[in-house]
Design an enzyme around this catalytic site. Sequence first.
Site, PDB file in Angstrom:
ATOM      1  N   ASP A 120       0.794  -1.233   0.000  1.00 22.03           N
ATOM      2  CA  ASP A 120       0.000   0.000   0.000  1.00 22.03           C
ATOM      3  C   ASP A 120       0.828   1.285   0.000  1.00 22.03           C
ATOM      4  O   ASP A 120       0.273   2.381   0.114  1.00 22.03           O
ATOM      5  CB  ASP A 120      -0.997  -0.012   1.153  1.00 22.03           C
ATOM      6  CG  ASP A 120      -2.191  -0.899   0.834  1.00 22.03           C
ATOM      7  OD1 ASP A 120      -2.663  -0.843  -0.312  1.00 22.03           O
ATOM      8  OD2 ASP A 120      -2.639  -1.650   1.709  1.00 22.03           O
ATOM      9  N   ASP A 163      -6.644  -5.206  -5.054  1.00 21.13           N
ATOM     10  CA  ASP A 163      -6.355  -3.823  -4.642  1.00 21.13           C
ATOM     11  C   ASP A 163      -4.968  -3.360  -5.100  1.00 21.13           C
ATOM     12  O   ASP A 163      -4.734  -2.166  -5.303  1.00 21.13           O
ATOM     13  CB  ASP A 163      -6.374  -3.680  -3.111  1.00 21.13           C
ATOM     14  CG  ASP A 163      -7.450  -4.478  -2.409  1.00 21.13           C
ATOM     15  OD1 ASP A 163      -7.761  -5.589  -2.860  1.00 21.13           O
ATOM     16  OD2 ASP A 163      -7.956  -3.992  -1.384  1.00 21.13           O
TER      17      ASP A 163
END
Length: 412
Positions: free
Chosen positions: A123, A182
């Site tokens: 991330d 994601d």
Amino acid sequence: MRMLWCSAALRLAFLLPTIGTSAPSPPTELFSPLVAEKVLRTALSPPTPAQYPQYTDRAAGDWLYFAPDTWTSGFFPATLYALHARAQLCRWPAANAAQWLALGRRWSAAEVPLAADNTVGHDVGFLSYPFVAELAVNPHNATAITAVNRFASDLAARFNPVVGCTRSWDTPNPVDFEVIIDNMMNLEVLFVSASLTGNKTLQNIAISHANKTMQNHVRPDGSSFHVVEYNATTGDVIARFTAQGYSNSSTWSRGQAWGIYGFSNSTSPTLSLYMHTQHPDYLTTARRMASYFLTHLPSDGIVPWDFNAPLTPPRPADSSAAMAAVNGLILLSQQERSLSPPNITGSTYYLNAAIQLLGVNTKLAWRPAWQSLLANGTVNNPEGNNLTGIVYGDYFFVQAGNELVSMGLMSC
Ligand SMILES: *[C@@H]1O[C@H](CO)[C@@H](O)[C@H](O)[C@H]1NC(C)=O
Ligand SMILES: *[C@@H]1O[C@H](CO)[C@@H](O)[C@H](O)[C@H]1NC(C)=O
Ligand SMILES: *[C@@H]1O[C@H](CO)[C@@H](O)[C@H](O)[C@H]1NC(C)=O
Ligand SMILES: *[C@@H]1O[C@H](CO)[C@@H](O)[C@H](O)[C@H]1NC(C)=O
Ligand SMILES: *[C@@H]1O[C@H](CO)[C@@H](O)[C@H](O)[C@H]1NC(C)=O
Ligand SMILES: *[C@@H]1O[C@H](CO)[C@@H](O)[C@H](O)[C@H]1NC(C)=O
Ligand SMILES: *[C@@H]1O[C@H](CO)[C@@H](O)[C@H](O)[C@H]1NC(C)=O
Ligand SMILES: *[C@@H]1O[C@H](CO)[C@@H](O)[C@H](O)[C@H]1NC(C)=O
Ligand SMILES: *[C@@H]1O[C@H](CO)[C@@H](O)[C@H](O)[C@H]1NC(C)=O
């Protein structure tokens, strides 16, 4: 009723072939004074030591704050930069624009040390958002350049050439190599760093990851798995399952939205590097994922947290999935328009779908009394975290407004 958008939008598209003229009206909430007022109120009362809003409670809609080393901490500062961009787009007074920029920078400061050390795994792409936004304002800001390059090398260090992907999540047994849909959102930092440094390895890693995700995460009907687990030694797929969705075979709506956005972004001709990597399969994948999303909406157009979750008890919505999908569909609309010759029918279809989705889900989730702009977000339903405001839902809501103004489709 599942074909809600398709039939009407495609019919309109044939009648009215230019972008904008056939689009339904975007919701006026996008430019409500409450947007700037609420974000400013949050921005002017930063916690000490620094913490970042992630989601709200369910009753009053007050932000809950988290340590900087959290995957979501880039979104609030990125929202402040987005309001700086909006101040310019909307010709707000210069002092106001300067205030948003100063706040964006101030709220980025506690993120700077993360570029040297963080625990967010893949991330880092999300963490890089405010620094990428800073570079759009000041391409010479050395702090932002260093942060982007370090976040990119963090992600590159998670690449396994046998698997062909960057590892999303760490696992107790490192042979279990988990990649989540994601992760498509985090590839952009590799391209940005490649353009800053000229390091083509970063770009190749991103392309390889996108290639593998296209092959292994997307089902034949355009829906997606949340998690694909590879064998790190052989690169074989070991398992496909869910973490945040309803079941292993279901489609978690935010994951589907990340996919639409990620594949639409990966074909972007507006970034010069993508000119060399443009790959028709990405466009096809983005179309297939968008088509699944749009044709599996319930008749009211409200995005459920998972497309296959049971209808009773009522499925909570996920406004953040809706807002991410809206931005992905706008990107996809732009891609269709950039083809040569331009695909006006496709472009108009996705744009209309984006605006309808935006309207319906904003109407559901807009909450003047909450600190967040939107409610009805689902952070993680298997963990019982639903019915909240979410910082990335708000970020993509603000971005959608900016984008529609930039495209001349609405005024401030
Ligand atoms: C450079 O960027 C960093 C991080 O984005 C920010 O905190 C800092 O204020 C900026 N510096 C200047 C001089 O604008
Ligand atoms: C390019 O990036 C890769 C991945 O981070 C790194 O291993 C390599 O050393 C970089 N190459 C140069 C010339 O910096
Ligand atoms: C990605 O896939 C395309 C087409 O399938 C191929 O041409 C390209 O070499 C692949 N790139 C990488 C880095 O895997
Ligand atoms: C991964 O592949 C290696 C080498 O073939 C094998 O020994 C191992 O059992 C595999 N692990 C899993 C979980 O499939
Ligand atoms: C979902 O997949 C995981 C990983 O393969 C597996 O452990 C789990 O049992 C599956 N769940 C169901 C309900 O089949
Ligand atoms: C692709 O995504 C990144 C990260 O959100 C963003 O900075 C970039 O502007 C996007 N590209 C386009 C063409 O929108
Ligand atoms: C939206 O949120 C409200 C509470 O804020 C809740 O009562 C309602 O059921 C939610 N709707 C959906 C579709 O999730
Ligand atoms: C235009 O876009 C639509 C929707 O994605 C697609 O079905 C169609 O094949 C595209 N047409 C061309 C000529 O690419
Ligand atoms: C929403 O979350 C609550 C726990 O906070 C949980 O009990 C409920 O089952 C969730 N709603 C649905 C329909 O899954």
